[in-house]
Design an enzyme around this catalytic site. Structure first.
Site, PDB file in Angstrom:
ATOM      1  N   HIS A 479      24.708  62.833 -14.489  1.00  0.00           N
ATOM      2  CA  HIS A 479      26.016  63.441 -14.248  1.00  0.00           C
ATOM      3  C   HIS A 479      26.772  63.646 -15.559  1.00  0.00           C
ATOM      4  O   HIS A 479      27.214  64.756 -15.881  1.00  0.00           O
ATOM      5  CB  HIS A 479      26.822  62.554 -13.296  1.00  0.00           C
ATOM      6  CG  HIS A 479      28.198  63.069 -12.996  1.00  0.00           C
ATOM      7  ND1 HIS A 479      28.512  63.688 -11.817  1.00  0.00           N
ATOM      8  CD2 HIS A 479      29.345  63.061 -13.728  1.00  0.00           C
ATOM      9  CE1 HIS A 479      29.792  64.042 -11.823  1.00  0.00           C
ATOM     10  NE2 HIS A 479      30.317  63.669 -12.982  1.00  0.00           N
ATOM     11  N   GLU A 480      26.924  62.567 -16.314  1.00  0.00           N
ATOM     12  CA  GLU A 480      27.674  62.675 -17.566  1.00  0.00           C
ATOM     13  C   GLU A 480      26.931  63.541 -18.581  1.00  0.00           C
ATOM     14  O   GLU A 480      27.550  64.239 -19.390  1.00  0.00           O
ATOM     15  CB  GLU A 480      27.961  61.285 -18.140  1.00  0.00           C
ATOM     16  CG  GLU A 480      28.747  60.365 -17.216  1.00  0.00           C
ATOM     17  CD  GLU A 480      30.050  60.975 -16.711  1.00  0.00           C
ATOM     18  OE1 GLU A 480      30.610  61.858 -17.396  1.00  0.00           O
ATOM     19  OE2 GLU A 480      30.505  60.578 -15.622  1.00  0.00           O
ATOM     20  N   HIS A 483      27.887  67.072 -18.020  1.00  0.00           N
ATOM     21  CA  HIS A 483      29.128  67.390 -18.729  1.00  0.00           C
ATOM     22  C   HIS A 483      28.844  67.644 -20.210  1.00  0.00           C
ATOM     23  O   HIS A 483      29.413  68.558 -20.818  1.00  0.00           O
ATOM     24  CB  HIS A 483      30.113  66.229 -18.606  1.00  0.00           C
ATOM     25  CG  HIS A 483      30.836  66.143 -17.306  1.00  0.00           C
ATOM     26  ND1 HIS A 483      31.480  67.212 -16.736  1.00  0.00           N
ATOM     27  CD2 HIS A 483      31.042  65.088 -16.467  1.00  0.00           C
ATOM     28  CE1 HIS A 483      32.054  66.828 -15.593  1.00  0.00           C
ATOM     29  NE2 HIS A 483      31.795  65.550 -15.413  1.00  0.00           N
ATOM     30  N   HIS A 486      27.513  71.005 -20.957  1.00  0.00           N
ATOM     31  CA  HIS A 486      28.607  71.970 -20.870  1.00  0.00           C
ATOM     32  C   HIS A 486      29.345  72.032 -22.213  1.00  0.00           C
ATOM     33  O   HIS A 486      29.746  73.111 -22.674  1.00  0.00           O
ATOM     34  CB  HIS A 486      29.560  71.552 -19.744  1.00  0.00           C
ATOM     35  CG  HIS A 486      30.354  72.674 -19.160  1.00  0.00           C
ATOM     36  ND1 HIS A 486      31.247  72.486 -18.127  1.00  0.00           N
ATOM     37  CD2 HIS A 486      30.410  73.994 -19.445  1.00  0.00           C
ATOM     38  CE1 HIS A 486      31.802  73.642 -17.801  1.00  0.00           C
ATOM     39  NE2 HIS A 486      31.319  74.570 -18.595  1.00  0.00           N
TER      40      HIS A 486
END
Length: 689
Positions: A479-480, A483, A486
């Protein structure tokens, strides 16, 4: 001249580090305040230079000038020091940092307001907004964002209104800071020290060893458990001692909701009222209405429609899931047994083992952190062609932190990636991605590449074992890391539109998208090997993981929906909020709650996302983004989960674009259509494909 007077503040000097990374080895606490004050002074000079420009206001000499890429300095000192300080406030804080944050909060808020409430500045921005030439989509987005920022900061208010907004803004920043500080102190203040080995019954070896290590670190005899997730979660799922489970549950679920100096209840009321008054001062009925102007959802009505649609779709299944756990508890304990909230994880774990012969501890030996890192980096290479190389010459802020250089598929330098995995004193609970430097293209045309950090609180290694993760922790890492991709792939002109600087209900989409890989067999086979034997995770066990993925999925969905309902209940208030926090909370989310609610428990007082983070009137974003990520991953499932052409399109259309266009425009460019809830319902087993 002594050493103190000779020494220069590292923030105000060229860094002379690899990729201009932060020289953490040179920075001292006493460097922060003077760097902040000098940064404010320089910023004021830049603003005056822009305001006194005799030329007609244009996009370049007004909007771009004060947005990231046009400043006359080779670096922005205020941005440089504030970025480091804010990151360390979460990852490596202490009492001195906390006190300085309290001191600086009103100063920084005033500095920002002095610009945003300056009529001369707004006049220039307004002139560009009303009479600008043709702009690129990114320039138009920045212009709209800048103009809207002034309006939302009170530029259209009279002097009395502007003064009131200043007061509310400064008060709000202090309230949020106090909320966070109270929560950190209260969380770290509680420990459960077990000295009787019998009280460890049911706990896995990993949890016992970690607790023994924690006790040793504090020079105590026995086993020390804390409210940090890697300690708390295994205890609640495995500890046979029901009374100790109750103690841990009540400690965790009454954080900052008890009388005392760390009580957040009055602070929460003040935060809600502060934000409501700001919104109403600016012409909105509620703070939620104010927030929705720059969200994909667009309106409070659409948020409630999403939350209620999810309740309708998932609640029947969730009720069956909870009843199955009650039956499991009665089967093991007797027909008269009453399931309490501190029992839920314990008996849910037992039922999961019974149904699928699988639990988190069974998988830990196959998820050695070093191998998981290799697997996640390998996934990024397989999808996007990028590579990671540790560079020990890059300074770090704690010995636990590792720094990597990231190279693009053509071998060019892409980013710096910091990894900070373990809990420690002074580090907030949870997991997050942040950036020490955001991507932008400066006034010289140079592409300033990002320095991205992923921070987690994974189970630490012990003298007996390396760091071994649960499947849930693998998902957290993914999940992180989503990020971080991104951030790392950002390729925009303006820093304030790069990377994760997107509308809030879109920001979780790239991160939640990556979680899909956690149960994909082809991915697991690349890194999941037993840390002792080297044997790969057996196919039969992988099949059980896949089959068990949707265990309690509906209950989990309603839990997220309940948080969204609570958030919206606070921020749709139209009148002064004076209610009892615990009673209000229990009423607000009752339609999504399936377990007994205890009078003293409270989520609100520890709900950092909506009280001190950026998720006020925005917690629904997780479910909104989940609809998007399931829909997006369905494209990969169709084309192949490692399909590089699809990945390149995902990178080009979404990951590299940041907030340069409306997120629905970006998403449709990738997907070819707007998302629907269908893929999520199929993935969660609520509806057949």
């Amino acid at each position: 001249m002594n050493e103190t007077t000779e020494r220069k503040n590292p923030f105000m000097e060229p860094y002379h580090t690899p990729h201009d990374t932060i020289p953490f080895d040179k920075i001292r606490f006493e460097d922060f305040e003077p760097a902040f004050m000098e940064g404010i002074r320089r910023d004021d000079e830049d603003i005056e230079r822009m305001l006194n420009n005799p030329e007609e206001p244009t996009f370049d000499n007004t909007i771009a000038y004060h947005n990231d890429s046009k400043g006359p300095h080779y670096y922005d000192l205020l941005d440089r020091v504030s970025t480091v300080f804010s990151c360390l406030m979460s990852a490596e804080t202490d009492d001195r940092m906390e006190a300085l944050a309290q001191k600086l909060a009103p100063i920084l808020t005033k500095h920002e307001n002095d610009f945003l409430l300056n009529p001369k500045a707004f006049a220039r921005v307004k002139a560009v907004y009303e009479h600008h030439r043709e702009l690129t989509p990114e320039e138009q987005m920045l212009l709209d964002k800048t103009y809207d920022g002034f309006v939302r900061s009170g530029a259209l208010l009279d002097e009395a209104g502007k003064q009131r907004l200043r007061e509310l803004s400064e008060k709000g920043s202090l309230l949020a800071l106090q909320f966070s500080q109270n929560l950190l102190k209260d969380t770290k203040a509680y420990t459960l020290l077990i000295t009787d080995k019998n009280d460890l019954a049911g706990l896995p070896d990993t949890a016992v060893e970690a607790a023994a290590n924690a006790a040793r670190e504090q020079d105590k005899e026995g086993w020390l458990f804390t409210l940090d997730y890697p300690s708390y979660a295994p205890f609640m799922s495995h500890a046979d001692n029901r009374e100790l489970r109750r103690q841990m549950y009540m400690a965790r679920n009454t954080l900052c909701a008890r009388d005392g100096e760390d009580d957040n209840r009055d602070i929460c009321r003040a935060i809600v009222n502060n934000r409501r008054e700001i919104a109403q001062l600016l012409g909105y009925d509620t703070f939620a209405d104010y927030v929705m102007k720059n969200r994909m959802a667009g309106s409070v009505k659409r948020v409630y429609k999403l939350l209620n649609d999810l309740i309708d779709a998932y609640k029947p299944t969730a009720e069956k899931e909870v009843e199955a756990i009650r039956e499991e508890a009665r089967k093991l304990e007797g027909d008269g047994f009453q399931l309490e909230p501190w029992d839920f994880s314990y008996y849910a774990h037992k039922l999961k083992v019974e149904n699928y012969n699988i639990d988190a501890e069974m998988l830990r030996p196959y998820f050695q952190l070093d191998k998981v890192i290799d697997g996640v980096f390998g996934l990024a290479h397989r999808l996007y062609g990028i590579t990671f190389k540790e560079n020990k010459d890059i300074p770090v802020y704690h010995p636990d932190v590792k720094a990597y250089e990231v190279f693009d598929k053509d071998g060019s330098y892409l980013a710096v990636f910091y990894a900070d995995f373990y809990p420690r004193k002074g580090k907030h609970d949870g997991a997050w991605m942040t950036e020490f430097q955001e991507q932008s293209i400066n006034h010289k045309g140079e592409n300033i590449r990002p320095h991205v950090s992923v921070v987690t609180n994974f189970t630490k290694p012990t003298p007996e074992k390396p760091a071994l993760l649960t499947l849930g922790e693998v998902e957290t890492f993914l999940h992180e890391f989503g990020h971080s991709l991104h951030g790392m792939f950002a390729n925009t002109r303006f820093q304030s539109l790069s990377g994760t600087n997107v509308w809030w209900d879109f920001v979780e989409m790239p991160s939640q998208f990556m979680e899909n890989y956690a149960v994909e067999k082809e991915f697991l086979r690349t890194f999941a090997f037993h840390y002792k034997t080297g044997e790969p995770l057996p196919d039969e066990l992988v099949d059980r993981i896949v089959r068990s993925r949707n265990f309690n999925v509906a209950y989990g969905c309603l839990r997220q929906v309940s948080f969204g309902l609570l958030d919206m209940a606070y921020y749709t208030q139209r009148e002064t909020f004076t209610a009892d926090i615990q009673s209000f909370e229990k009423e607000a989310w009752k339609d999504a709650i399936l377990l007994p609610q205890l009078p003293d428990t409270c989520m609100t007082t520890q709900f950092s996302h909506i009280m001190a983070g950026g998720y006020a009137a925005g917690y629904y974003s997780y479910k909104w983004a989940e609809v998007l990520d399931a829909d997006a991953f369905s494209v990969f499932k169709h084309n192949g989960i490692f399909d590089q052409a699809t990945a390149q399109r995902f990178r080009d259309c979404i990951l590299s674009k940041g907030g340069t266009e409306n997120p629905m425009t970006l998403y449709k460019r990738f997907r070819g259509q707007e998302p629907t809830i269908d893929a999520l319902l199929v993935r969660d087993g609520i509806r057949k494909a």
